[in-house]
Design an enzyme around this catalytic site. Structure first.
Site, mmCIF file in Angstrom:
data_model
loop_
_atom_site.group_PDB
_atom_site.id
_atom_site.type_symbol
_atom_site.label_atom_id
_atom_site.label_comp_id
_atom_site.label_asym_id
_atom_site.label_seq_id
_atom_site.Cartn_x
_atom_site.Cartn_y
_atom_site.Cartn_z
ATOM 1 C CG ASP A 7 3.973 43.497 0.227
ATOM 2 O OD1 ASP A 7 4.783 44.425 0.341
ATOM 3 O OD2 ASP A 7 4.093 42.113 0.514
ATOM 4 C CB THR A 45 2.346 48.270 5.184
ATOM 5 O OG1 THR A 45 2.930 46.832 4.657
ATOM 6 C CG2 THR A 45 3.803 48.251 6.172
ATOM 7 N NE ARG A 57 7.597 43.306 12.454
ATOM 8 C CZ ARG A 57 7.088 41.714 11.887
ATOM 9 N NH1 ARG A 57 6.534 41.771 13.094
ATOM 10 N NH2 ARG A 57 7.369 41.733 10.842
ATOM 11 C CD GLU A 71 10.275 43.363 9.055
ATOM 12 O OE1 GLU A 71 8.785 43.534 9.955
ATOM 13 O OE2 GLU A 71 9.657 42.356 8.292
ATOM 14 C CD GLU A 75 -0.641 40.084 4.459
ATOM 15 O OE1 GLU A 75 -0.731 38.556 4.899
ATOM 16 O OE2 GLU A 75 0.032 40.680 5.243
#
Ligand code: DMJ
Length: 465
Positions: free
Chosen positions: A228, A448, A99, A95, A362
């Site tokens: 994913d 992502t 981010r 994360e 998504e």
């Protein structure tokens, strides 16, 4: 663009204003906003400290929307308040990377302002101790002060997670190039080589890998949660390298071939979906998270024309259509966290625990790629349906909230404005209604978390050290 696209883009910008202004008013410096009780929120993924996650995630979206004053305000917070050395919490390596480091690196690419690069570097340095495992596969959590690292208790006997250790490559490679320090690229190259050397059951990648022993954990495979973005970063590492990293593209094509063979299904009524595999057996369930794959397959088809590209493009369209169906078959016109295919239902949830929608991007992400790559206007219409549903069910006076049941006419709201709503959902909507020239896919590749990184060799914003 036409007038209608212009007014839709304007609308999305107003949504961003609403999300941002309320965060500033009620939760400034906290990770996320609770839009109903009007206070700060910190999901467990951020650890216990206020790290301004919404600022880091939202800044590049403000920038591309031309919200200059708001961008400056966020930049000042990064420069003056984000004190990386004072942080003590256990944080998620994944994360923090997607981010925080991702968001900062995009702002650096956009502006050349070195404060963004330097903060990204400071954070990345704090993550490095997590890589000190017998295999070099990082642990999931690292303490920013002590450097102690560990894995989640629930993850298959101390395993690391494919979608986490496999989703570092873009940011770490770019960070090495803009700082001149090879240590970050070396870490992700090592992960790549380690995975290359492993035996893959039927060519598939399990979700769990033990960083001490180097063996796979439980035999679960998924295009959604826990898998994913590993697949995403194989394709995108090749794109980021201006198609020089052929090993990544080959691994992507090989992985997709196995996924197509074992995990791709068509329902009775003709809907195409990716199932999960549990110990070799398909579970006919697809996560909202897995809906990014429509966009990814389209991008893969578009960037390399070969005997696979038609199949990729065809599947990209079909998956995106199925994901749209998961929205269309709900009362709110928003899609559930997971949906299933059984004798009785198609593209709908079964259990009450999988009916929520938490402002995830998504499906809209796939609309964006499919629109850019096919110019079929239906994707813009589908995106607009999502805007109307968000306004109706998720907008509250204090921001945007998730909902607990997409099949209810009056869904209970969860009182969390996820930082990825600003980073991704609103950005992809804005880009969906914009021309190709805004973050052209020949020059930029999205991480992502929808933070745009420049493509090496073709994009002058690469800013190599
Ligand atoms: C985001 O943090 C990223 O898109 C990640 O890849 C998956 N989960 C969320 C959004 O749903």
């Amino acid at each position: 663009g036409t007038n209608i696209d212009e007014s839709r883009r304007q609308k999305v910008m107003e949504m961003m204003k609403h999300a941002w202004e309320n965060y500033v008013r009620y939760a400034w410096g906290k990770n996320e906003l609770r839009p109903m009780t009007k206070r700060g929120h910190s999901g467990s993924i951020f650890g216990s400290m206020p790290l301004g996650a919404t600022i880091l995630d939202g800044l590049d979206t403000l920038y591309i929307m031309g919200m200059t004053e708001e961008f400056k305000q966020g930049r000042e917070w990064v420069a003056n308040e984000l004190d990386v050395d004072s942080l003590t919490a256990d944080v998620s390596v994944f994360e923090m990377n997607i981010r925080f480091i991702g968001g900062l690196l995009t702002c650096f690419a956009f502006t050349g302002d070195v404060i963004f690069r330097d903060k990204a570097l400071q954070i990345a340095n704090k993550l490095l101790p997590a890589f000190q495992t017998p295999t070099g596969i990082p642990n999931a959590l690292v303490n920013l002060k002590t450097g102690n690292s560990k894995n989640y208790g629930w993850a298959s006997g101390g395993s690391s997670i494919l979608s986490e250790f496999g989703t570092l490559h873009l940011e770490f490679a770019y960070l090495s190039d803009v700082t001149g320090n090879p240590v970050f690229r070396n870490k992700v190259d090592h992960i790549r080589q380690f995975l290359q050397g492993l035996e893959k059951p039927k060519g598939l990648y399990p979700n769990y890998l033990n960083p001490k022993t180097g063996s796979w954990g439980q035999q679960h495979m998924s295009m959604g949660a826990l898998g994913d973005s590993f697949f995403e970063y194989l394709l995108k590492a090749w794109i980021q390298s201006n198609k020089e990293d052929n090993e990544a593209r080959q691994m992507y094509d090989d992985a997709m071939q196995a996924v197509f063979q074992h995990m791709l299904f068509t329902s009775k009524s003709g809907l195409t979906y990716f199932a999960e595999l549990k110990f070799g057996r398909p579970e006919h369930k697809m996560d909202h998270l897995g809906c990014f794959s429509g966009g990814l397959l389209a991008l893969g088809a578009n960037t390399l024309k070969n005997e696979l590209s038609d199949k990729y493009m065809d599947t990209a369209k079909k998956i995106t259509e199925t994901c749209h169906e998961s929205y269309d078959r709900s009362n709110t016109k928003l899609g559930p966290e997971s949906f299933r295919f059984t004798d009785g239902i198609e593209a709908r949830s079964l259990k009450s625990t999988e009916k929520y929608y938490i402002l995830r991007p998504e499906v809209i992400e796939s609309y964006f790629y499919l629109y850019r790559l096919t110019k079929d206007n239906k994707y813009r219409e589908w995106g607009w349906e999502a805007v109307e549903a968000l306004e109706k069910y998720c907008k509250v006076p204090g921001g945007y909230t998730g909902i607990k049941n997409v099949y209810s006419d009056q869904p209970v709201q969860d009182d969390v404005q996820q930082s990825f709503f600003l980073a991704e959902t609103l950005k992809y909507l804005y880009l969906l209604f914009s021309d190709d020239s805004l973050l052209n896919l020949n020059e930029w590749v999205f991480n992502t978390e929808a933070h745009a990184l420049p493509i090496k060799g073709v994009n002058p914003f690469y800013r190599e050290a």
